[in-house]
Design a protein around this motif. Structure first.
Motif, PDB file in Angstrom:
ATOM      1  N   THR A   1     -26.832  12.185  -5.384  1.00 27.92           N
ATOM      2  CA  THR A   1     -27.382  12.252  -6.881  1.00 27.92           C
ATOM      3  C   THR A   1     -26.545  13.058  -7.274  1.00 27.92           C
ATOM      4  N   GLY A   2     -25.500  12.338  -8.923  1.00 25.75           N
ATOM      5  CA  GLY A   2     -24.749  13.249  -9.362  1.00 25.75           C
ATOM      6  C   GLY A   2     -23.394  13.325  -8.774  1.00 25.75           C
ATOM      7  N   GLY A   3     -24.040  12.088  -7.842  1.00 24.15           N
ATOM      8  CA  GLY A   3     -22.183  11.283  -7.691  1.00 24.15           C
ATOM      9  C   GLY A   3     -21.191  10.033  -8.374  1.00 24.15           C
ATOM     10  N   GLY A   4     -20.523   9.523  -7.827  1.00 28.80           N
ATOM     11  CA  GLY A   4     -19.716   9.054  -8.327  1.00 28.80           C
ATOM     12  C   GLY A   4     -18.114   8.993  -8.369  1.00 28.80           C
ATOM     13  N   PHE A   5     -16.760   8.979  -8.836  1.00 31.04           N
ATOM     14  CA  PHE A   5     -15.519   9.137  -9.023  1.00 31.04           C
ATOM     15  C   PHE A   5     -15.549  10.046 -10.393  1.00 31.04           C
ATOM     16  N   SER A   6     -14.244  10.962  -9.641  1.00 39.14           N
ATOM     17  CA  SER A   6     -14.007  11.615 -10.864  1.00 39.14           C
ATOM     18  C   SER A   6     -12.166  11.232 -10.211  1.00 39.14           C
ATOM     19  N   LEU A   7     -11.596  12.151 -11.599  1.00 41.53           N
ATOM     20  CA  LEU A   7      -9.831  12.521 -10.965  1.00 41.53           C
ATOM     21  C   LEU A   7      -9.575  13.118  -9.986  1.00 41.53           C
ATOM     22  N   SER A   8      -8.700  13.184  -9.321  1.00 40.10           N
ATOM     23  CA  SER A   8      -8.073  13.929  -7.454  1.00 40.10           C
ATOM     24  C   SER A   8      -7.774  15.098  -8.510  1.00 40.10           C
ATOM     25  N   ARG A   9      -7.097  14.765  -9.638  1.00 41.62           N
ATOM     26  CA  ARG A   9      -5.872  15.835 -10.313  1.00 41.62           C
ATOM     27  C   ARG A   9      -6.083  16.070 -12.024  1.00 41.62           C
ATOM     28  N   PRO A  10      -5.223  16.661 -12.756  1.00 40.97           N
ATOM     29  CA  PRO A  10      -5.121  16.717 -13.984  1.00 40.97           C
ATOM     30  C   PRO A  10      -4.784  15.226 -14.260  1.00 40.97           C
ATOM     31  N   ALA A  11      -4.683  14.674 -15.705  1.00 39.44           N
ATOM     32  CA  ALA A  11      -4.320  13.718 -16.250  1.00 39.44           C
ATOM     33  C   ALA A  11      -2.913  13.819 -16.067  1.00 39.44           C
ATOM     34  N   ALA A  12      -2.059  15.347 -16.755  1.00 39.11           N
ATOM     35  CA  ALA A  12      -1.448  14.986 -16.684  1.00 39.11           C
ATOM     36  C   ALA A  12      -0.538  15.382 -15.355  1.00 39.11           C
ATOM     37  N   ALA A  13      -0.959  15.173 -14.238  1.00 36.82           N
ATOM     38  CA  ALA A  13      -0.034  15.310 -13.017  1.00 36.82           C
ATOM     39  C   ALA A  13      -0.262  14.020 -12.263  1.00 36.82           C
ATOM     40  N   ILE A  14      -0.890  13.246 -12.949  1.00 35.57           N
ATOM     41  CA  ILE A  14      -1.128  11.717 -12.518  1.00 35.57           C
ATOM     42  C   ILE A  14      -0.064  11.023 -13.157  1.00 35.57           C
ATOM     43  N   SER A  15       1.169   9.489 -12.701  1.00 33.18           N
ATOM     44  CA  SER A  15       1.797   9.109 -13.462  1.00 33.18           C
ATOM     45  C   SER A  15       1.173   7.876 -13.681  1.00 33.18           C
ATOM     46  N   LEU A  16       1.823   6.999 -13.992  1.00 35.36           N
ATOM     47  CA  LEU A  16       1.577   5.888 -14.399  1.00 35.36           C
ATOM     48  C   LEU A  16       2.150   4.776 -13.051  1.00 35.36           C
ATOM     49  N   ALA A  17       3.251   5.340 -12.648  1.00 37.83           N
ATOM     50  CA  ALA A  17       4.580   5.505 -10.958  1.00 37.83           C
ATOM     51  C   ALA A  17       3.514   5.173 -10.254  1.00 37.83           C
ATOM     52  N   ASP A  18       2.489   6.215 -10.024  1.00 33.69           N
ATOM     53  CA  ASP A  18       1.148   6.592  -9.121  1.00 33.69           C
ATOM     54  C   ASP A  18       0.386   5.744  -8.976  1.00 33.69           C
ATOM     55  N   ILE A  19       0.157   5.149 -10.647  1.00 27.05           N
ATOM     56  CA  ILE A  19      -1.531   3.577 -10.557  1.00 27.05           C
ATOM     57  C   ILE A  19      -0.738   2.464 -10.613  1.00 27.05           C
ATOM     58  N   ILE A  20       0.213   2.357 -10.457  1.00 30.87           N
ATOM     59  CA  ILE A  20       0.888   0.972 -10.676  1.00 30.87           C
ATOM     60  C   ILE A  20       1.136   0.996  -8.701  1.00 30.87           C
ATOM     61  N   GLU A  21       1.777   1.722  -8.431  1.00 28.86           N
ATOM     62  CA  GLU A  21       1.620   2.109  -6.501  1.00 28.86           C
ATOM     63  C   GLU A  21       0.691   2.276  -6.100  1.00 28.86           C
ATOM     64  N   ALA A  22      -0.918   2.498  -6.924  1.00 22.54           N
ATOM     65  CA  ALA A  22      -1.688   2.010  -5.879  1.00 22.54           C
ATOM     66  C   ALA A  22      -2.337   1.297  -5.988  1.00 22.54           C
ATOM     67  N   VAL A  23      -2.253   0.580  -6.690  1.00 22.35           N
ATOM     68  CA  VAL A  23      -2.242  -1.244  -6.562  1.00 22.35           C
ATOM     69  C   VAL A  23      -1.761  -2.032  -5.884  1.00 22.35           C
ATOM     70  N   GLU A  24      -0.097  -1.835  -6.246  1.00 24.45           N
ATOM     71  CA  GLU A  24       0.615  -2.787  -6.251  1.00 24.45           C
ATOM     72  C   GLU A  24       1.593  -2.642  -4.796  1.00 24.45           C
ATOM     73  N   GLY A  25       1.624  -1.691  -4.109  1.00 18.18           N
ATOM     74  CA  GLY A  25       2.617  -0.748  -2.917  1.00 18.18           C
ATOM     75  C   GLY A  25       3.841  -0.135  -3.890  1.00 18.18           C
ATOM     76  N   PRO A  26       4.549  -0.198  -3.125  1.00 14.47           N
ATOM     77  CA  PRO A  26       6.151   1.196  -3.884  1.00 14.47           C
ATOM     78  C   PRO A  26       6.186  -0.525  -4.662  1.00 14.47           C
ATOM     79  N   ILE A  27       6.943   0.324  -6.167  1.00 13.43           N
ATOM     80  CA  ILE A  27       7.570  -0.321  -7.077  1.00 13.43           C
ATOM     81  C   ILE A  27       9.041  -0.585  -6.177  1.00 13.43           C
ATOM     82  N   ALA A  28       8.871  -2.099  -6.304  1.00 18.31           N
ATOM     83  CA  ALA A  28      10.585  -3.063  -5.903  1.00 18.31           C
ATOM     84  C   ALA A  28      11.270  -4.101  -6.848  1.00 18.31           C
ATOM     85  N   LEU A  29      12.005  -3.804  -7.324  1.00 19.07           N
ATOM     86  CA  LEU A  29      12.013  -4.682  -8.413  1.00 19.07           C
ATOM     87  C   LEU A  29      12.888  -6.829  -7.073  1.00 19.07           C
ATOM     88  N   THR A  30      13.837  -5.454  -6.923  1.00 18.04           N
ATOM     89  CA  THR A  30      13.704  -7.223  -5.088  1.00 18.04           C
ATOM     90  C   THR A  30      13.493  -6.625  -4.029  1.00 18.04           C
TER      91      THR A  30
END
Length: 152
Positions: free
Chosen positions: A61-90
């Motif tokens: 009850t009252g469960g769900g998901f929440s940010l693990s840390r403040p939004a200012a401490a999460i980067s676009l790179a963090d989100i992309i890498e969470a889904v795509e894996g490490p950023i590697a252009l080639t």
């Protein structure tokens, strides 16, 4: 370079979660409804984002998901890498791969690491806090223009 739909949806969902605040508990259904991401995709992404440590889950009850840390401490790179894996252009920047036919004769290979680092650095410089901000569309364009470009 183009993000996959899943990475794009993850950014959209994390931005929506950030607008609720760091401590807010949200379900996949709530974020799917707010963002128009299909519910099965939202559920899959929330699990992946939690697995990457960007979201925390609470059961019951009252469960769900929440940010693990403040939004200012999460980067676009963090989100992309969470889904795509490490950023590697080639494949040249991926030390675990050795499937390039030009690998031993390529004069550009030594430079791809610098390029890849620059792109990752640019993505890391964009915070979830910035992505979650809703632009003020009611404000006239000249208000944000530098003084040298302002036309009266």
């Amino acid at each position: 370079m183009r993000l996959s739909s899943l990475a794009d949806y993850a950014v959209v969902m994390m931005s929506a979660a950030a607008r609720h605040g760091c401590g807010a508990r949200l379900s996949a259904a709530v974020l799917a409804e707010e963002t128009h991401v299909p519910l099965p995709t939202a559920q899959k992404l929330m699990q992946r984002l939690a697995g990457a440590g960007l979201l925390v889950s609470a059961r019951g009850t009252g469960g769900g998901f929440s940010l693990s840390r403040p939004a200012a401490a999460i980067s676009l790179a963090d989100i992309i890498e969470a889904v795509e894996g490490p950023i590697a252009l080639t494949t040249c920047v991926d030390e675990t791969r050795d499937d390039c036919a030009l690998d031993h004769h390529c004069a550009v290979k030594p430079h791809w690491g610098v390029v890849n680092s620059a792109v990752r650095g640019a993505l890391a410089g964009v915070t979830l806090n910035q992505l979650a901000a809703i632009p003020d569309k009611a404000r006239p364009a000249f208000v944000n223009a530098p003084m040298t470009e302002m036309v009266i």
